[in-house]
Design an enzyme around this catalytic site. Sequence first.
Site, PDB file in Angstrom:
ATOM      1  N   LYS A  83       0.837  -1.205   0.000  1.00 53.16           N
ATOM      2  CA  LYS A  83       0.000   0.000   0.000  1.00 53.16           C
ATOM      3  C   LYS A  83       0.865   1.245   0.000  1.00 53.16           C
ATOM      4  CE  LYS A  83      -4.404  -0.080   2.414  1.00 53.16           C
ATOM      5  NZ  LYS A  83      -5.015  -0.101   3.765  1.00 53.16           N
TER       6      LYS A  83
HETATM    7  O1  G3P Z   1      -7.817   0.337   5.385  1.00 49.13           O
HETATM    8  C1  G3P Z   1      -8.277   1.604   5.168  1.00 49.13           C
HETATM    9  C2  G3P Z   1      -9.662   1.898   5.632  1.00 49.13           C
HETATM   10  O2  G3P Z   1     -10.587   0.932   5.358  1.00 49.13           O
HETATM   11  C3  G3P Z   1      -9.859   2.852   6.719  1.00 49.13           C
HETATM   12  O3  G3P Z   1     -11.134   2.859   7.302  1.00 49.13           O
HETATM   13  O4  G3P Z   1     -12.753   3.402   9.049  1.00 49.13           O
HETATM   14  O5  G3P Z   1     -10.361   4.143   9.303  1.00 49.13           O
HETATM   15  O6  G3P Z   1     -11.857   5.228   7.648  1.00 49.13           O
HETATM   16  P1  G3P Z   1     -11.543   3.973   8.374  1.00 49.13           P
END
Ligand code: G3P
Length: 216
Positions: A83
């Site tokens: 990533k």
């Molecule tokens: O892996 C990245 C992502 O899914 C982040 O999610 O909930 O931290 O915005 P969030």
Amino acid sequence: MQLFIDSAEISEIKKAAETSLCDGVTTNPTLAAKAGRDYNDILKEICSIIKGPVSAETVSPDADGMVKEGIAFSKIAKNIVVKVPMTVEGMKACQQLTKKGIRVNVTLVFSANQALLAAKSGAFLVSPFVGRLDDIGKVGMDVVRDIKQVYDNYKLTTQILVASVRNPIHILEAAKIGADIATVPYSVFEQLFKHSLTDAGIKKFLEDWEKVPKKK
Ligand code: G3P
């Protein structure tokens, strides 16, 4: 549509794997901090459980650093996807890693233009963060719809991985748009199985089963 688990918790990943409905895993520094263990150890263990793509996030600010981190991650297992963030340096790293045959997930994507640049840089996956857009009063899923249209227009093969998923409606919307993948917290994955009418139906069938005459 493929379903990935967005987690670095081995217990959650094991439970998801047992259903045979988990096609991959995504992790990030926040999830790794929550898991509270060495990141490489976590990744190694996840890759031993899940055969599909497992995303490992770089943290260097510059392309050289991201490439170094990416090469090291790629040695953990064949199914590692590196990533990198949607920045100029991230796109340089994406191009270099892709040239080396290492698959890249471009993360922190909030617009279709960013997704276009990721695809032109050879990204294997692009991660639009729908929940974080919703959080600031935008419609995250509109960006996914735009990315899908742009990718279809030019037959770009980068897969759309809908991230920052907060609820089952996000998953349904992503599937209706035709996104390739949604990465979901384990709690949301569990919710997908559930419906109050399913529970009520099982309860009723079991009650009625008790009333069926049985041969001794
Ligand atoms: O892996 C990245 C992502 O899914 C982040 O999610 O909930 O931290 O915005 P969030």
